[in-house]
Design a protein around this motif. Structure first.
Motif, PDB file in Angstrom:
ATOM      1  N   TRP A   1      -9.724   0.408   0.023  1.00  0.00           N
ATOM      2  CA  TRP A   1      -9.442   1.665  -0.660  1.00  0.00           C
ATOM      3  C   TRP A   1     -10.607   2.011  -1.570  1.00  0.00           C
ATOM      4  CZ3 TRP A   1      -4.850   4.426   0.101  1.00  0.00           C
ATOM      5  CH2 TRP A   1      -3.855   3.756   0.832  1.00  0.00           C
TER       6      TRP A   1
ATOM      7  N   CYS B   1      -6.624  -4.656  -0.155  1.00  0.00           N
ATOM      8  CA  CYS B   1      -5.247  -5.127  -0.241  1.00  0.00           C
ATOM      9  C   CYS B   1      -5.162  -6.537   0.328  1.00  0.00           C
ATOM     10  CB  CYS B   1      -4.321  -4.189   0.530  1.00  0.00           C
ATOM     11  SG  CYS B   1      -2.598  -4.744   0.579  1.00  0.00           S
TER      12      CYS B   1
ATOM     13  N   TRP C   1      -3.516  -5.201  -4.614  1.00  0.00           N
ATOM     14  CA  TRP C   1      -4.885  -4.701  -4.592  1.00  0.00           C
ATOM     15  C   TRP C   1      -5.770  -5.532  -5.513  1.00  0.00           C
ATOM     16  CZ3 TRP C   1      -4.926   1.400  -4.595  1.00  0.00           C
ATOM     17  CH2 TRP C   1      -4.300   1.838  -3.427  1.00  0.00           C
TER      18      TRP C   1
ATOM     19  N   CYS D   1       0.831  -1.214   0.000  1.00  0.00           N
ATOM     20  CA  CYS D   1       0.000   0.000   0.000  1.00  0.00           C
ATOM     21  C   CYS D   1       0.861   1.257   0.000  1.00  0.00           C
ATOM     22  CB  CYS D   1      -0.930   0.000   1.211  1.00  0.00           C
ATOM     23  SG  CYS D   1      -2.260  -1.238   1.126  1.00  0.00           S
TER      24      CYS D   1
END
Length: 352
Positions: free
Chosen positions: A67, A60, A34, A14
């Motif tokens: 996200w 992730c 991801w 990340c």
């Protein structure tokens, strides 16, 4: 949720997020760990969660962080790549509850507004409890114009998403009646305040028409109101929309619906069409024709048409756009989009 402050964790994947703008075609430059939210091993996302091939909500595999990826509908690049804090995990789950969503409706980052609105339009919950909570929040002592717009937007989604045969009961609609009489709205500046108050008027009109459709000539005269509240509040809201007059409106005799104008404008025509399709969905419709949904598709598609935005031939308004968008989402999730309209609907919704 913040794009500036990330949670403390150790995840090299990340932290490898590119520092410069990335296009959708370059999504391979995003962290390799991801994955689209639909591939999550334990979290089942609800139908209100934006998703796709590396857009919307992703996760992730290495650290489990969620996200939210925003694609610019015109340029096809990520305008925002935002980390969702752990407490926002609930909104993504198909099991999200009203008591979890209502606090977010009032206090969450504006970037979550569309997802929360889709929750109110598509989730299974008590619409009366939701409407009561939203209306109560509109009556708070300190209210910003931005929050008023957001809460009215959510209330419109509650009315649109109420199930077949269900009436949304609002015990005290006074905050709605008093909304346009308030002179204590907070806003960033005078220009923003004027713009948002204009949007408040548009949204409040949309709520009133959805709640008391027969008073405006929508539907048959023997239909019940979609929203039930005191007769005084109902009359005041109808009057406010019909002409801005604070006196009680002169309604048609019982059993006789007011006549719809003979030559409605384009916005009114699409609005009537949206109301009819919403009613068909509640009645358990088994099919909708391509001709019936074509004008609704046009509203959603044209709203994001950059070439037209500088000199649009007509202004459907944000409220009508969102209602059209909700109807297309509902038709898609119900499997009622005609085969010949699937591509047009998909392209229109992809731009949202």
């Amino acid at each position: 949720m913040s794009s500036d402050i990330r949670q403390e964790r150790v995840c090299r994947n990340c932290d490898a997020l590119p520092k410069v703008r990335v296009s959708h075609a370059e999504s391979h430059r995003l962290p390799a760990s991801w994955r689209p939210i639909d591939e999550h091993p334990s979290l089942r996302p609800g139908p209100w969660v934006p998703r796709g091939d590396m857009k919307g909500v992703v996760f992730c595999e290495a650290c489990g962080t969620l996200w939210l990826l925003f694609l610019d509908p015109a340029q096809d690049y990520y305008t925002d790549v935002i980390e969702l804090s752990p407490e926002l995990r609930e909104i993504v789950s198909v099991d999200a509850r009203l008591d979890q969503i209502l606090p977010l409706a009032v206090s969450s980052d504006s970037l979550l507004q569309l997802m929360i609105r889709d929750w109110f339009a598509l989730a299974d919950y008590d619409p009366s409890a939701a409407a009561d909570g939203l209306v109560c929040a509109l009556g708070r002592e300190v209210l910003s114009t931005r929050l008023a717009v957001r809460l009215l937007d959510f209330l419109a989604a509650v009315l649109a998403g109420a199930g077949r045969g269900r009436t949304v009961v609002v015990g005290d609609a006074t905050p709605l009646v008093e909304l346009l009489r308030r002179d204590d709205f907070l806003a960033l500046d005078d220009v923003r305040r004027a713009s948002e108050i204009h949007e408040i008027k548009r949204l409040l009109a949309g709520v009133a028409r959805a709640a008391f459709g027969t008073a405006f000539g929508f539907g048959s005269s023997d239909e019940q109101d979609r929203m039930q509240t005191s007769s005084e509040s109902r009359a005041a809201l109808i009057a406010m929309v019909a002409g801005g007059d604070t006196s009680p409106p002169v309604l048609a005799p019982p059993g006789v619906a007011p006549q719809t104008p003979a030559t409605p404008g384009r916005s009114e025509g699409v609005e009537n069409l949206v109301c009819e399709i919403e009613d068909l969905l509640r009645a358990g419709a088994s099919r909708v024709t391509a001709q019936e949904i074509a004008p609704i598709v046009d509203v959603v598609r044209e709203f994001w048409d950059i070439e037209r935005s500088f000199a649009p031939s007509w202004d459907p308004g944000l409220a009508l756009y969102r209602r059209c968008r909700d109807v297309l989402l509902a038709l898609r999730y119900s499997g009622l989009v005609p085969d010949e309209s699937e591509r047009a609907v998909e392209e229109a919704l992809a731009a949202c």
